[in-house]
Design an enzyme around this catalytic site. Structure first.
Site, PDB file in Angstrom:
ATOM      1  N   LYS A 131       1.262  -1.164   0.353  1.00 49.83           N
ATOM      2  CA  LYS A 131      -0.017   0.135   0.109  1.00 49.83           C
ATOM      3  C   LYS A 131       1.353   1.318   0.026  1.00 49.83           C
ATOM      4  CE  LYS A 131      -2.839   2.691   3.188  1.00 49.83           C
ATOM      5  NZ  LYS A 131      -4.105   3.107   3.768  1.00 49.83           N
ATOM      6  N   ASP A 176      -2.536  10.594   3.572  1.00 51.25           N
ATOM      7  CA  ASP A 176      -3.737  10.218   2.891  1.00 51.25           C
ATOM      8  C   ASP A 176      -4.031  11.028   4.492  1.00 51.25           C
ATOM      9  OD1 ASP A 176      -6.535   8.675   3.698  1.00 51.25           O
ATOM     10  OD2 ASP A 176      -5.646   7.486   4.868  1.00 51.25           O
ATOM     11  N   LYS A 187      -9.831  13.023   8.062  1.00 50.26           N
ATOM     12  CA  LYS A 187      -9.818  12.420   8.964  1.00 50.26           C
ATOM     13  C   LYS A 187      -9.821  13.397  10.292  1.00 50.26           C
ATOM     14  CE  LYS A 187      -6.141   9.001   7.802  1.00 50.26           C
ATOM     15  NZ  LYS A 187      -7.152   8.360   8.069  1.00 50.26           N
ATOM     16  N   ASP A 222       1.468   6.632   5.032  1.00 47.90           N
ATOM     17  CA  ASP A 222       0.702   5.817   4.946  1.00 47.90           C
ATOM     18  C   ASP A 222       1.211   4.518   3.561  1.00 47.90           C
ATOM     19  OD1 ASP A 222      -1.594   4.182   5.272  1.00 47.90           O
ATOM     20  OD2 ASP A 222      -2.972   5.493   4.233  1.00 47.90           O
ATOM     21  N   ASP A 238     -11.982   6.822   3.724  1.00 43.10           N
ATOM     22  CA  ASP A 238     -10.614   6.647   4.351  1.00 43.10           C
ATOM     23  C   ASP A 238     -10.455   5.143   4.374  1.00 43.10           C
ATOM     24  OD1 ASP A 238      -8.834   7.947   5.680  1.00 43.10           O
ATOM     25  OD2 ASP A 238      -9.892   7.794   8.077  1.00 43.10           O
ATOM     26  N   GLU A 266      -9.926   3.800   2.239  1.00 44.03           N
ATOM     27  CA  GLU A 266      -8.793   3.683   0.839  1.00 44.03           C
ATOM     28  C   GLU A 266      -7.416   2.181   0.935  1.00 44.03           C
ATOM     29  OE1 GLU A 266      -5.546   4.917   2.875  1.00 44.03           O
ATOM     30  OE2 GLU A 266      -7.314   5.332   3.208  1.00 44.03           O
ATOM     31  N   ARG A 272      -7.674  -0.604   1.048  1.00 39.89           N
ATOM     32  CA  ARG A 272      -7.690  -1.938   0.668  1.00 39.89           C
ATOM     33  C   ARG A 272      -8.243  -1.702  -0.337  1.00 39.89           C
ATOM     34  NH1 ARG A 272     -12.585  -2.009   5.309  1.00 39.89           N
ATOM     35  NH2 ARG A 272     -10.798  -0.938   6.169  1.00 39.89           N
TER      36      ARG A 272
END
Length: 507
Positions: free
Chosen positions: A269, A274, A281, A292, A351, A353, A355
């Site tokens: 990933k 993010d 967030k 991230d 959020d 995201e 996956r």
């Protein structure tokens, strides 16, 4: 990077800024560890008493400094705690040596040269100490004053380390040091990437770094830009990156061995920042979100390390890179994305995201029919709540493979824990609109994410998921060989998996 050498020189005659020795925690006080005999003898065999007087106990992470004995060419002795004294005829474990060496290296910031007289029994000890020194001496200062100013102010990392008690002509020890150097250098490069501000590391910049390293080490590289992703139908990666001015990328790194048909695929990933997207967030959760992309950094480092070590295994790395931002073009909660696999996903929370980008990369990796796929991601806060800040979770569609990964992580000094994939949690991702939703039940959210990813692994392919959300970024103070900031979590586990596969020890 700290230069490492092996030496049989006597501690007393070696010119260095300091001599590092080990001290264990015994039942009745500190115990001087093997390797420090010369220093102990110079203190008339009373070194343990002196250390105890200075407050030393031998506890892990403890550092005690004292003047070197008369006749030594080094002015300082640094005694570093190894933890509990091992049982009779048992040596200190590799991780204890690795941590002690890291603590000492960090304590010697500003020194030019240090001699490490820690216990050395075999090549494994040499590798552990070397790795600990290189990881402990790490410093990220690209955005601070110049190197000359840091050296002048005594803030430069330890420049040179000599490992005493080793055998420079021993092939196994030389190989162990070379391995430690390759692993640590690439792990530190992963740390650099995680620590780099997101305004300087967007998906395009990350892809450029990966491309340059790949070319340097004979690794094939393919970069899919926005047009290529659109043509290929990578709806997950495109959907996550839709709100950013910096377009997403999918980078494929391929290390090929002519001596093996075994093939491992690593998927990382790579959300370079993010914000949460439209599902923004809350305040206090954005400040460290440059980390991230730590999963992609780990995969990148592992593939390059495999190439540097010349492992007899084929390793492919997939870096799913995007920036998750809110804007007029961003994916909205309620939108449906058609993924690279052809499945549709209802996005209930932007959020969640990671996956989505992993799903596309997992399907791309599956198309090559590797023997196994391992994905690595800072995926869920739920995993941090479950396992804390130093342990990553391991999920898999094969119990034996999951156990092998946990064992490999323990062997190289990374903390992990096997986690289940409860089938009853899958129903929570049912969607009335699409094939699946990107969210399910809140409780067990880390496991739900693993179940989502499993949907995008090709049939019959062994797969595991490493959720490194806790250990990937250290917000507290440094410990052992782990610095504040990016840690390089999972790099060593991936490299070990590649080595075990090359040796035929991983089914």
């Amino acid at each position: 990077m700290t230069a490492l050498t092996l030496s049989t020189a006597a501690a007393a005659g070696l010119r260095a800024d300091a001599i590092v020795i080990g001290v264990a925690k015994g039942a009745k006080g500190p115990v001087v560890a093997p390797g420090a005999e010369a220093v102990d003898k110079a203190y008339d065999g009373r070194l343990a008493d002196v250390l105890e007087t200075l407050g030393a106990s031998g506890a892990e992470g403890e550092v005690t400094k004292l003047p070197a004995p008369a006749g030594f060419k080094s002015p300082l002795v640094v005694a570093v705690g190894l933890g509990a004294e091992p049982a009779e005829d048992a040596g200190h474990g590799a991780e204890a040596l690795r941590r002690a060496a890291g603590v000492a290296a960090r304590a010697l910031t500003g020194a030019k040269k240090a001699a490490f007289a820690l216990p050395v029994g075999d090549a494994g000890d040499v590798g552990a100490i070397g790795e600990g020194v290189l990881l402990g001496a790490y410093s990220f200062d690209a955005y601070k004053d110049g190197a000359a100013d840091r050296a002048k102010n005594g803030k430069a990392p330890l420049a040179e380390a000599t490992l005493l008690g080793a055998k420079p002509r021993d092939k196994e020890q030389k190989a162990a040091l070379e391995r430690a150097t390759a692993v640590a250098e690439e792990l530190n490069r992963a740390r650099d990437l995680v620590n780099t501000p997101p305004n300087d590391l967007d998906p395009e910049a990350f892809a450029a770094v990966a491309t340059a390293a790949a070319k340097e080490h004979g690794v094939k590289v393919q970069v899919l830009d926005v047009k290529a992703l659109e043509k290929g139908g990578y709806g997950g990666i495109l959907g996550v990156g839709a709100g950013s001015a910096s377009g997403p990328r999918l980078v494929k790194l391929s290390y090929t061995s002519s001596r093996s048909a075994k093939h491992l695929a690593f998927v990382g990933k790579g959300i370079t920042y993010d914000s949460g997207g439209i599902s923004l967030k809350p305040a206090g959760h954005n400040e460290t979100m440059k980390c991230d992309m730590a999963g992609a950094a780990a995969v990148f480092a592992a593939v390059i390390t495999a190439a540097r070590l010349g492992l007899d295994v084929n390793v492919t790395g997939w870096l799913a890179l995007a920036e998750n931002m809110p804007s007029g073009s961003a994916t909205r909660p309620g939108d449906v994305l058609r993924m690279y696999s052809g499945k549709t996903v209802e996005v209930l929370n932007t959020d969640a995201e990671g996956r989505l980008v992993l799903a596309d990369a997992l399907w791309a990796a599956s198309a090559e029919k590797p023997d196994a796929i391992v994905d690595v991601a800072t995926l869920t806060g739920a995993m941090v709540l479950a396992l804390g800040n130093r342990t990553f979770g391991v999920m898999a569609n094969d119990d034996a493979f999951r156990a092998a990964i946990v064992d490999a992580a323990e062997e190289v000094g990374e903390e992990s824990w096997p986690m289940p994939l409860p089938e009853h949690l899958r129903k929570g991702m049912d969607s009335p609109t699409a094939d699946i939703a990107n969210m399910g039940e809140r409780m067990g959210g880390g496991l739900v994410a693993g179940l989502f990813l499993r949907e995008f692994v090709g049939e019959g392919i062994t797969w595991a998921h490493l959720d490194i959300a806790g250990p990937a970024f250290n917000e507290s103070g440094p410990f052992g060989y782990t610095p504040k900031g990016g840690t390089g979590s999972a790099v060593r586990t991936l490299v070990r998996l590649a080595e075990l596969t090359a040796a035929g020890e991983l089914g």
